[in-house]
Design an enzyme around this catalytic site. Structure first.
Site, PDB file in Angstrom:
ATOM      1  N   ASP A   1       0.818  -1.224   0.000  1.00 38.59           N
ATOM      2  CA  ASP A   1       0.000   0.000   0.000  1.00 38.59           C
ATOM      3  C   ASP A   1       0.847   1.267   0.000  1.00 38.59           C
ATOM      4  OD1 ASP A   1      -2.105  -1.684   0.405  1.00 38.59           O
ATOM      5  OD2 ASP A   1      -2.041  -1.502   2.593  1.00 38.59           O
TER       6      ASP A   1
ATOM      7  N   TYR B   1      26.444  -8.955  20.795  1.00 38.26           N
ATOM      8  CA  TYR B   1      25.930  -7.624  20.434  1.00 38.26           C
ATOM      9  C   TYR B   1      26.876  -6.958  19.442  1.00 38.26           C
ATOM     10  CZ  TYR B   1      24.230  -2.802  21.238  1.00 38.26           C
ATOM     11  OH  TYR B   1      23.731  -1.523  21.105  1.00 38.26           O
TER      12      TYR B   1
ATOM     13  N   ALA C   1      29.154  -8.250  17.472  1.00 40.06           N
ATOM     14  CA  ALA C   1      29.206  -8.932  16.167  1.00 40.06           C
ATOM     15  C   ALA C   1      27.994  -8.545  15.321  1.00 40.06           C
ATOM     16  CB  ALA C   1      29.263 -10.440  16.369  1.00 40.06           C
TER      17      ALA C   1
ATOM     18  N   LYS D   1      26.299  -5.784  15.551  1.00 44.10           N
ATOM     19  CA  LYS D   1      26.408  -4.372  15.167  1.00 44.10           C
ATOM     20  C   LYS D   1      27.536  -4.150  14.140  1.00 44.10           C
ATOM     21  CE  LYS D   1      23.138  -2.407  17.823  1.00 44.10           C
ATOM     22  NZ  LYS D   1      21.983  -1.675  17.260  1.00 44.10           N
TER      23      LYS D   1
HETATM   24  N1  LIG Z   1      21.039   2.729  25.237  1.00 44.65           N
HETATM   25  C1  LIG Z   1      22.297   2.689  24.870  1.00 44.65           C
HETATM   26  O1  LIG Z   1      23.227   2.875  25.681  1.00 44.65           O
HETATM   27  C2  LIG Z   1      22.646   2.454  23.435  1.00 44.65           C
HETATM   28  C3  LIG Z   1      23.954   2.745  23.007  1.00 44.65           C
HETATM   29  C4  LIG Z   1      24.289   2.525  21.678  1.00 44.65           C
HETATM   30  C5  LIG Z   1      23.352   2.038  20.802  1.00 44.65           C
HETATM   31  N2  LIG Z   1      22.092   1.766  21.227  1.00 44.65           N
HETATM   32  C6  LIG Z   1      21.138   1.250  20.257  1.00 44.65           C
HETATM   33  O2  LIG Z   1      20.032   2.116  20.216  1.00 44.65           O
HETATM   34  C7  LIG Z   1      18.901   1.405  19.731  1.00 44.65           C
HETATM   35  C8  LIG Z   1      17.696   1.730  20.609  1.00 44.65           C
HETATM   36  O3  LIG Z   1      17.898   1.193  21.891  1.00 44.65           O
HETATM   37  P1  LIG Z   1      17.452   1.958  23.213  1.00 44.65           P
HETATM   38  O4  LIG Z   1      18.681   2.364  23.899  1.00 44.65           O
HETATM   39  O5  LIG Z   1      16.428   2.974  22.880  1.00 44.65           O
HETATM   40  O6  LIG Z   1      16.865   0.756  24.072  1.00 44.65           O
HETATM   41  P2  LIG Z   1      15.386   0.248  24.350  1.00 44.65           P
HETATM   42  O7  LIG Z   1      14.604   1.310  25.013  1.00 44.65           O
HETATM   43  O8  LIG Z   1      15.557  -1.071  25.014  1.00 44.65           O
HETATM   44  O9  LIG Z   1      14.791   0.051  22.891  1.00 44.65           O
HETATM   45  C9  LIG Z   1      14.995  -1.105  22.115  1.00 44.65           C
HETATM   46  C10 LIG Z   1      13.728  -1.374  21.364  1.00 44.65           C
HETATM   47  O10 LIG Z   1      13.908  -2.515  20.525  1.00 44.65           O
HETATM   48  C11 LIG Z   1      12.741  -3.315  20.632  1.00 44.65           C
HETATM   49  N3  LIG Z   1      12.976  -4.734  20.381  1.00 44.65           N
HETATM   50  C12 LIG Z   1      13.911  -5.537  20.951  1.00 44.65           C
HETATM   51  N4  LIG Z   1      13.725  -6.808  20.544  1.00 44.65           N
HETATM   52  C13 LIG Z   1      12.640  -6.800  19.713  1.00 44.65           C
HETATM   53  C14 LIG Z   1      11.948  -7.809  18.999  1.00 44.65           C
HETATM   54  N5  LIG Z   1      12.318  -9.089  19.055  1.00 44.65           N
HETATM   55  N6  LIG Z   1      10.877  -7.443  18.253  1.00 44.65           N
HETATM   56  C15 LIG Z   1      10.482  -6.157  18.189  1.00 44.65           C
HETATM   57  N7  LIG Z   1      11.085  -5.157  18.854  1.00 44.65           N
HETATM   58  C16 LIG Z   1      12.165  -5.483  19.606  1.00 44.65           C
HETATM   59  C17 LIG Z   1      12.314  -3.161  22.082  1.00 44.65           C
HETATM   60  O11 LIG Z   1      10.978  -3.570  22.229  1.00 44.65           O
HETATM   61  P3  LIG Z   1      10.504  -4.225  23.644  1.00 44.65           P
HETATM   62  O12 LIG Z   1      10.490  -3.066  24.613  1.00 44.65           O
HETATM   63  O13 LIG Z   1       9.182  -4.803  23.315  1.00 44.65           O
HETATM   64  O14 LIG Z   1      11.552  -5.244  23.997  1.00 44.65           O
HETATM   65  C18 LIG Z   1      12.558  -1.680  22.316  1.00 44.65           C
HETATM   66  O15 LIG Z   1      11.437  -0.903  21.970  1.00 44.65           O
HETATM   67  C19 LIG Z   1      19.290  -0.081  19.719  1.00 44.65           C
HETATM   68  O16 LIG Z   1      19.576  -0.471  18.407  1.00 44.65           O
HETATM   69  C20 LIG Z   1      20.544  -0.110  20.559  1.00 44.65           C
HETATM   70  O17 LIG Z   1      21.385  -1.180  20.198  1.00 44.65           O
HETATM   71  C21 LIG Z   1      21.719   1.965  22.517  1.00 44.65           C
END
Ligand SMILES: NC(=O)c1ccc[n+]([C@@H]2O[C@H](COP(=O)([O-])OP(=O)(O)OC[C@H]3O[C@@H](n4cnc5c(N)ncnc54)[C@H](OP(=O)(O)O)[C@@H]3O)[C@@H](O)[C@H]2O)c1
Length: 217
Positions: free
Chosen positions: A59, A133, A135, A137
Site C-alpha cells: 500500500d 551484540y 558482532a 552491530k
Molecule cells: N542505550 C544505549 O546505551 C545504546 C547505546 C548505543 C546504541 N544503542 C542502540 O540504540 C537502539 C535503541 O535502543 P534503546 O537504547 O532505545 O533501548 P530500548 O529502550 O531497550 O529500545 C529497544 C527497542 O527494541 C525493541 N525490540 C527488541 N527486541 C525486539 C523484537 N524481538 N521485536 C520487536 N522489537 C524489539 C524493544 O521492544 P521491547 O520493549 O518490546 O523489547 C525496544 O522498543 C538499539 O539499536 C541499541 O542497540 C543503545
C-alpha cells in the site's frame, strides 16, 4: 500549505527509548509515523518480518525514511553465551533490518528517502563480554556500507549512527548485567541522539552524512 507530499517514516523499536522519542518527535512535526513495535511484529521472526514488510509495501507509494532503531543486548563471555542468545542478536540487530530494507527499497527510491541504522560504539570496538551484540552491530555497519554503495545512484541516502551509552531501558539492563549502579544523568539523553537523527533526515539534498559517532562529554 507548501504542496509538499506528507512525509512518511517507519520506526522500529518505537515502543521505548530512542525509537519512541524519535517517533514522537516526527509525529509532533505532522509527519506520518508507522511505529513498528513488538506487538506489530517480533523482529526475531524473520519470516514474519518479511510477511509484514510485503503487506506494508503493497500500500506504500513512497517512504521518506526507514529508521532501524530496535535492538537487543545481553552480555556474557563467548564461553557463556548460548545459541539462543546468538540467534536473537543476529535476528533482531541484523537480519530484521536487512529484510525490512530489502522490501521497502522501491518506496524509498520513489521518495529519494533515507535509511538510518542506529548502531553503537560496540559496532566499532568489541570489548570483553560484548561479542554477540558487537558482532551483530559490526554486521549492521557492513549492511549499511553495502547498501550505501548500491543505492547512491538511486537517490537513497544511508546513514549509520553510532551512539555510546544512552539513558534508556537498554542501558539500565546493561548496568544490571555489569553489576553497576545506574545513574541516567551520566549518559547521553535519548533526545540528543534523536536531535542528531533529525539533523540527518533534514539535511538538504546536496549532501549526505554516511556516519555519525555520538559520545558523552
Ligand atoms: N542505550 C544505549 O546505551 C545504546 C547505546 C548505543 C546504541 N544503542 C542502540 O540504540 C537502539 C535503541 O535502543 P534503546 O537504547 O532505545 O533501548 P530500548 O529502550 O531497550 O529500545 C529497544 C527497542 O527494541 C525493541 N525490540 C527488541 N527486541 C525486539 C523484537 N524481538 N521485536 C520487536 N522489537 C524489539 C524493544 O521492544 P521491547 O520493549 O518490546 O523489547 C525496544 O522498543 C538499539 O539499536 C541499541 O542497540 C543503545
Amino acid at each position: 500549505m507548501t504542496g509538499q507530499p506528507e512525509r512518511t517514516h517507519l520506526v522500529t523499536g518505537a515502543g521505548s527509548g530512542i525509537g519512541e522519542e524519535l517517533a514522537d518527535r516526527l509525529a509532533e512535526r505532522g509527519d506520518r509515523v508507522v511505529r513498528l513495535t513488538r506487538d506489530v511484529v517480533d523482529l526475531e521472526d524473520a519470516v514474519a518480518v518479511a510477511r509484514w514488510a510485503t503487506d506494508f509495501a503493497d500500500d506504500l507509494e513512497r517512504l521518506d525514511s526507514l529508521l532501524h532503531v530496535a535492538g537487543t543486548v545481553d552480555l556474557g563471555t563467548v564461553a557463556e553465551l548460548d545459541l539462543d542468545v546468538w540467534q536473537r542478536h543476529l535476528d533482531v540487530n541484523l537480519t530484521a533490518p536487512a529484510v525490512l530494507t530489502s522490501h521497502l527499497l522501491p518506496a524509498l527510491r520513489a521518495a529519494g528517502g533515507t535509511v538510518v541504522f542506529v548502531n553503537s560504539s560496540a559496532g566499532l570496538v568489541a570489548n570483553a563480554q560484548w561479542s554477540a551484540y558487537a558482532a551483530s552491530k559490526f554486521g549492521l555497519r557492513a549492511l549499511a556500507d553495502s547498501l550505501r554503495a548500491e543505492e547512491a545512484g538511486n537517490g537513497v541516502r544511508v546513514t549509520t549512527v553510532f551512539p555510546s551509552r544512552t539513558a534508556t531501558p537498554m542501558q539500565e539492563k546493561v548496568h544490571e548485567q555489569e553489576g553497576r549502579t545506574y545513574d541516567a544523568s551520566r549518559w547521553i539523553r535519548p533526545a540528543t541522539v534523536v536531535d542528531s537523527i533529525l539533523h540527518v533526515l533534514d539535511l538538504p539534498a546536496d549532501a549526505t552524512i554516511p556516519e555519525l559517532v555520538i559520545r558523552p562529554r
